[in-house]
Design a protein around this motif. Structure first.
Motif, short mmCIF file in Angstrom:
data_model
loop_
_atom_site.label_atom_id
_atom_site.label_comp_id
_atom_site.label_asym_id
_atom_site.label_seq_id
_atom_site.Cartn_x
_atom_site.Cartn_y
_atom_site.Cartn_z
N TRP A 15 73.88 -15.64 24.72
CA TRP A 15 72.62 -15.01 25.14
C TRP A 15 71.55 -15.14 24.07
O TRP A 15 70.39 -15.43 24.38
CB TRP A 15 72.87 -13.53 25.46
CG TRP A 15 73.68 -13.33 26.71
CD1 TRP A 15 74.07 -14.29 27.61
CD2 TRP A 15 74.20 -12.09 27.19
NE1 TRP A 15 74.82 -13.72 28.62
CE2 TRP A 15 74.91 -12.38 28.39
CE3 TRP A 15 74.16 -10.78 26.74
CZ2 TRP A 15 75.54 -11.38 29.13
CZ3 TRP A 15 74.79 -9.78 27.47
CH2 TRP A 15 75.47 -10.09 28.66
N THR A 16 71.90 -14.91 22.80
CA THR A 16 70.89 -15.04 21.75
C THR A 16 70.46 -16.48 21.58
O THR A 16 69.29 -16.75 21.27
CB THR A 16 71.39 -14.45 20.42
OG1 THR A 16 72.65 -15.05 20.08
CG2 THR A 16 71.57 -12.94 20.52
N ASP A 17 71.36 -17.43 21.80
CA ASP A 17 70.97 -18.84 21.76
C ASP A 17 69.98 -19.15 22.88
O ASP A 17 69.02 -19.91 22.68
CB ASP A 17 72.20 -19.74 21.90
CG ASP A 17 73.02 -19.83 20.61
OD1 ASP A 17 72.56 -19.33 19.57
OD2 ASP A 17 74.14 -20.39 20.68
N ALA A 18 70.20 -18.56 24.06
CA ALA A 18 69.27 -18.78 25.18
C ALA A 18 67.90 -18.21 24.86
O ALA A 18 66.86 -18.79 25.20
CB ALA A 18 69.83 -18.15 26.45
N VAL A 19 67.87 -17.06 24.21
CA VAL A 19 66.61 -16.44 23.80
C VAL A 19 65.87 -17.33 22.80
O VAL A 19 64.67 -17.60 22.93
CB VAL A 19 66.87 -15.05 23.19
CG1 VAL A 19 65.63 -14.53 22.45
CG2 VAL A 19 67.27 -14.06 24.29
N LEU A 20 66.60 -17.80 21.79
CA LEU A 20 65.99 -18.62 20.74
C LEU A 20 65.48 -19.94 21.30
O LEU A 20 64.32 -20.32 21.08
CB LEU A 20 67.02 -18.87 19.63
CG LEU A 20 66.56 -19.72 18.45
CD1 LEU A 20 65.43 -19.04 17.70
CD2 LEU A 20 67.74 -19.99 17.51
N ALA A 21 66.33 -20.63 22.06
CA ALA A 21 65.96 -21.94 22.58
C ALA A 21 64.89 -21.85 23.67
O ALA A 21 64.07 -22.76 23.81
CB ALA A 21 67.19 -22.66 23.12
N GLY A 22 64.91 -20.76 24.41
CA GLY A 22 64.00 -20.63 25.54
C GLY A 22 62.61 -20.14 25.19
O GLY A 22 61.74 -20.05 26.06
#
Length: 432
Positions: A370-377
């Motif tokens: 989830w945090t990767d999705a936040v960062l990348a998105g």
């Protein structure tokens, strides 16, 4: 954190499992009262100026600070408005040590005779002494360079909330876990709306004795939120909640024009005919229309797939982590289309083999996804639920809801790895 469903659920939506928030935070409030009674009274402190800083602004789909993009990893700690200076210091010092940028904390406590200290014991009456914890938390956060998000009322009965307003003015029983007919009068009754507007004025214009600044003058307060998780189940069209949010966001913005305003909702899409509960119109929350309001500066979304029935036990083939990743990505795409920044302001997973998270390692893999999705998105920020720390006797705040994260714990603590993950994520979000 979101409360769980009541007993009257539509057959198209599987009932989530787990303890109710009413019980969890009710127990927490009882600990609050006990701790406050046991802790020595804080000595009076001369007014001090917080570390000077600019206000966070919203422009062109992103948050900005001093002319540059502002992105953060953050957290929630709802209890700052009720606790001793020691407990406030403990959790905010930990947040700063982790490199977190923003903390979301309750700025309401309505009604007397409960296990908490009311800020507003009765309509239009405010307890000056009860504000000390919140005043000190704003001061402490400013000294540490942290930002705060302050919701003005709770959808749920914890710390009074909308139920208390409805009882004050209409004498109706709480049905926030049912069809919402009584609860939703909060959004339309003129006397209730006047009292809420007065509370918004009281808080935003309050002069903090620790800083010498009014709340609306202090850049430590990044944002005021209209409510924690507002819903209007009795009007599936979303028109009632939208009208209230339009009126109150403009009101709060007029009181605090230099601070951000957000709705504080969970991101439920409010789409008629959708069978998937969070995308459906069951709660009467038209997320895209709420985000598009002119006085709303950024979009919010919460992520609790286990509590919303997005598990293999409720829907065969569903993985709550994958579902949550898609939920975040959908909201990122829609927020970009609306030209508003997005903050994933609450998210959590519970270790529960029956709901697809067998152990802490699996939970942490979910948090990383989830945090990767936040960062990348390109999200403006995220705030996990929830950071806690030491209480007045030196022990750790109890893990009431299975989401507790602690920073300064020993290696045996199951949240240690998650805390380190969130600290690394905060550094990546801020570019430090």
């Amino acid at each position: 954190m979101n409360a769980l469903f009541g007993s009257a659920e539509p057959t198209t939506y599987p009932a989530p499992t787990g303890p109710s928030r009413r019980a969890l935070l009710g127990a927490a409030a009882a600990v609050t009262l006990t701790a406050a009674a046991a802790a020595p009274a804080a000595a009076a402190t001369p007014a001090q100026q917080p570390r000077r800083s600019a206000f966070v602004t919203a422009r062109d789909g992103e948050l900005r600070l001093n002319g540059a993009p502002f992105r953060f990893g953050g957290t929630n700690c709802y209890y700052l408005h009720q606790q001793s200076h020691y407990m406030i210091d403990a959790v905010l010092d930990d947040a700063a040590a982790m490199g977190l940028g923003v903390v979301r904390a309750w700025a309401f406590a309505d009604g007397s005779g409960q296990s908490y200290r009311p800020l507003q014991p009765s309509p239009y009456r405010y307890d000056e002494q009860a504000f000390d914890s919140l005043d000190y938390a704003v001061h402490k956060a400013g000294q540490l360079g942290l930002r705060l998000v302050l919701p003005l009322v709770n959808n749920w009965p914890d710390y009074g909330g909308m139920r208390q307003y409805v009882q004050w003015f209409l004498g109706l029983p709480d049905d926030s876990y049912g069809d919402g007919t009584n609860h939703d009068r909060f959004y339309t009754d003129p006397n209730i709306k006047a009292c809420y507007r007065a509370w918004a004025r009281q808080l935003t214009q309050r002069r903090n004795p620790y800083t010498g600044l009014r709340y609306c003058e202090d850049p430590t307060v990044m944002a005021f939120e209209l409510a924690n998780e507002p819903r209007c189940r009795s009007d599936k069209s979303g028109a009632t909640l939208l009208a209230w949010a339009a009126e109150m966001s403009a009101h709060v913005k007029s009181l605090a024009p230099r601070q951000l305003v957000a709705v504080g909702d969970e991101g439920f899409y409010g789409e008629a005919g959708r069978a998937d509960y969070p995308y459906s119109d069951y709660e009467g929350t038209p997320w895209r229309k709420l985000v598009a309001l002119p006085a709303v500066d950024y979009a919010t979304v919460h992520v609790y797939p286990q509590n919303w029935g997005e598990t293999s036990g409720s829907k065969p083939g569903t993985d709550p982590v994958a579902w949550g990743t898609r939920w975040i990505q959908d909201h990122l795409a829609d927020a970009r289309a609306l030209g508003k920044p997005l903050v994933v302001e609450e998210f959590g997973l519970q270790v529960d083999p029956a709901r697809d998270v067998p152990d802490a390692d699996a939970r942490d893999r979910g948090y990383r996804a989830w945090t990767d999705a936040v960062l990348a998105g390109g999200a403006a920020g995220d705030q996990f639920w929830l950071l806690t720390s030491r209480v007045d006797d030196g022990s750790f705040y109890p893990d009431y809801d299975g989401h507790r994260i602690v920073w300064n714990a020993d290696a045996a603590n199951p949240s240690r790895t998650a805390a380190q993950l969130f600290a690394a994520h905060a550094r990546a979000m801020s570019g430090s």
